[in-house]
Scaffold this active site. Sequence first.
Site, PDB file in Angstrom:
ATOM      1  N   LYS A   1       0.873  -1.181   0.000  1.00 12.20           N
ATOM      2  CA  LYS A   1       0.000   0.000   0.000  1.00 12.20           C
ATOM      3  C   LYS A   1       0.902   1.220   0.000  1.00 12.20           C
ATOM      4  CE  LYS A   1      -4.375   1.025   0.084  1.00 12.20           C
ATOM      5  NZ  LYS A   1      -5.510   0.205  -0.389  1.00 12.20           N
TER       6      LYS A   1
ATOM      7  N   ASP B   1      -7.031   4.281  -4.564  1.00 11.90           N
ATOM      8  CA  ASP B   1      -7.676   4.115  -3.259  1.00 11.90           C
ATOM      9  C   ASP B   1      -8.303   5.487  -2.961  1.00 11.90           C
ATOM     10  OD1 ASP B   1      -7.814   2.040  -0.904  1.00 11.90           O
ATOM     11  OD2 ASP B   1      -7.420   3.931   0.082  1.00 11.90           O
TER      12      ASP B   1
END
Length: 451
Positions: free
Chosen positions: A130, A170
Site C-alpha cells: 500500500k 484508493d
Amino acid sequence: MTNGVRNEVDIFMRGLIRRNPGEKEFHQAVREVVETLMPYVNEHRKYKDAQILERMTEPDRIIIFRVSWEDDKGNIRANRAWRVQFNNSIGPYKGGLRFHPSVTQSVLKFLGFEQVFKNSLTGLPMGGAKGGSNFNPKGKSEREVMRFCQSLMVELHRHIGEDTDVPAGDIGVGAREISYLFGFYKRLENRFTGILTGKGLAFGGSLVRTEATGYGCVYFCENMLKHRGDSLQGKTCLVSGSGNVAIYTVEKATQLGSKVLTMSDSGGFIHDPDGIDAEKLAFVKDLKEVRRGRIAEYTTKYPRASFHEKKRPWNVPGDIAFPCATQNELDLQDAEQLLANGVQAVCEGANMPTELDAVHALVDGKVLFGPAKAANAGGVAVSGLEQSQNALRLSWSREEVDLRLRTIMKDIHEKCISHGENGDGYVNYVRGANIAGFVKVADAMLAYGVV
Ligand code: NDP
Ligand code: 2IT
C-alpha cells in the site's frame, strides 16, 4: 476465545506494539488477524516453529520520501509519501495509493498488512502493498494535482514495475490521478507497460475495474445471503461514502432488487426514504465523479431526502449495512444500534471500517459479517485481471471480466466457509477469511526457508 488464547494474543501484541509504537491502526488490524489465527497456528506447529506470524507482521520494506511541488500561487509545498511493500511471497507487490490528509505510516501499514491476506484470497498471484501521501486533493486545481502526481512519480518509478510492484487507486486516487501517474512513468522510463492498474480504457485499462470493488462487495453479500437461503431482493440497505466503492455498491445492490436509503461523505449523510434509484445515482456520479461536489447537494435536487450534518447513517433502520467510506467509521454504539434495528448483514466495502469491539458485537449477534479482506477483494481482483490482459496484450469484454469477478467472489465466499463454519451453522467470515488468506502465503514462506 479461551483465556489461554487471549493471553497468547496479548503477549504477541505487547511485542508488536513495542516494535511499532503509536501505530494504532496497524495494531488494530494485526490484533483482529492474530485473535483468529492464534488457535490455528497452535494446531499447526510448522507455522509456529517458523515464526510465521512474527514474520508476516513485519513489512518487507517501507520506502519514505519527500514530494516537493509548486501550487498555483507559486508557493513551494512539501508532502510526505510512502510505499509499504509488505509481502511478495505469492506474487509481485500489489495495492492501492491513498491521497488524504489523514494518511500516516500506521494507516498504510494496516492497509498493506490486510492487502496481503486479501490478495491471497483472490487466488491470483499477487503480494500485498500500500502507498500514498498526506497530500489533500480537495480544493486543489487539476494542474496542482497533476504536478503533485508527477513529482511523486519521480521517486516512485524506481520502486515499481510489472514484476515488482503494481500500485492502483484508493481514497483520493481515481482515474484522473492514475492517468497523470502513468503518463509520467511512461515518460521517465520510456516503457509502455502495466505498472499501474485502474488505467483508462484507451491505455491498457480493464473494463469493469471502475465498478469492481462495489460490484464485488454486493456479489459477496449475495453469496452470504444465499448460503442462508435468502437474497437481496426487497432488502433495504444503508451505504456510507459516496466515492468509487460506495457508488458501485449502490448501483449493483439496486440492480439486484434492493432499495438503498443512504449515502454519505465527510460532511454527513443523506437519507432518501424512496431509495436511490438509477436516475438518482446518475446525479450522484456527476456530483462526485465529475463536479467533485458535496453529498448535501442531493437534497436540493431530491427534496424528499434529508441531510444529516456530521452524522453517520447507522441509526437508520435497514436490513444490510455497507460501510464504504473509510476506516473506523462504525463503532460499538453503531453496531448496537444496527443490532437493535434488526440488521441481517454488514458487508465491508471500505478497509477496516468497523472497530474491533463492533466486529465482536456483530459476530456475537450472529449477523452475517463480511470482512473487508473478503468482501472488497473484487477491486484488486479485477486489477489482477487488468495485469493479465496487459501481459497478454489483449482486452476482455465486459461480460468476460464481470463473469470472472463473480466467480472470484463466489470462490472467496467458499474459502471463508471452509475455515469459518461454526458447529452451529453460523459462518464466522472473519476467521474464515483470515485463515484462508494466511495459509497460501504462510506455505509459500515455509517453502522458501528462512527469508
Ligand atoms: P474515494 O476517494 O472514491 O471515496 C471516499 C469516500 O469516503 C468519499 O465519500 C469520502 O468523503 C469518504 N471519506 C474518506 N475519508 C473519510 C473520512 N475520514 N471521514 C468520512 N468520510 C470519509 O475512495 P474509494 O471509494 O476508492 O475508497 C473507499 C474505501 O474503500 C477505502 O477504505 C478504501 O481503502 C476502500 N477500498 C477501495 C478500493 C478501490 O478499488 N478504490 C478497493 C478496496 C477497498 P469526502 O469526499 O468528504 O472525503
Ligand atoms: O484496498 C484495495 O484493495 C485497493 N485499494 C485496490 C488495490 C488494487 O491494486 O487494485
